[in-house]
Design a protein around this motif. Sequence first.
Motif, mmCIF file in Angstrom:
data_model
loop_
_atom_site.group_PDB
_atom_site.id
_atom_site.type_symbol
_atom_site.label_atom_id
_atom_site.label_comp_id
_atom_site.label_asym_id
_atom_site.label_seq_id
_atom_site.Cartn_x
_atom_site.Cartn_y
_atom_site.Cartn_z
ATOM 1 N N GLU A 1 0.832 -1.201 0.000
ATOM 2 C CA GLU A 1 0.000 0.000 0.000
ATOM 3 C C GLU A 1 0.870 1.256 0.000
ATOM 4 N N GLU B 1 4.015 5.679 -5.451
ATOM 5 C CA GLU B 1 3.969 5.673 -6.916
ATOM 6 C C GLU B 1 2.995 6.734 -7.414
ATOM 7 N N LYS C 1 2.362 1.753 -3.401
ATOM 8 C CA LYS C 1 1.332 2.256 -4.313
ATOM 9 C C LYS C 1 1.104 3.749 -4.097
ATOM 10 N N ARG C 2 1.091 4.165 -2.835
ATOM 11 C CA ARG C 2 0.882 5.571 -2.504
ATOM 12 C C ARG C 2 2.044 6.427 -3.021
#
Length: 86
Positions: free
Chosen positions: A47, A53, A50-51
Motif C-alpha cells: 500500500e 507511486e 502504491k501511494r
Amino acid sequence: LRRVQQREQALQTQREATQARRRTERQAVKEGKKPFFLKKSDARNLELAKRFEALSKKGKVDDIVSKRRKRNAQKDHRFVPYERRV
C-alpha cells in the motif's frame, strides 16, 4: 466531517485492494497453485509503495519526504537535554 469522509474513503480503497488480492489468489488456487496468504506488514508495504507511486506521478514525493524528515527531527529534538540544545 471531512476527516470522517477521508477515513471512510481510505477504508474503502483498502477493502478493494484486499478483495482484489483475494480474488487473484482464489483464481490461482483454482488453477492448482498453493494458497498464499499475505502478511499484514507486506500488505502495508504494498500500500505504501502504491501511494508513493501515485505521488511520484504528481511529483510530490520530495515534499512529503522532507516534511516527514522535519517531523522526525522535531520528535528527536525533544529528547536532547536542554543544555545541549543551545
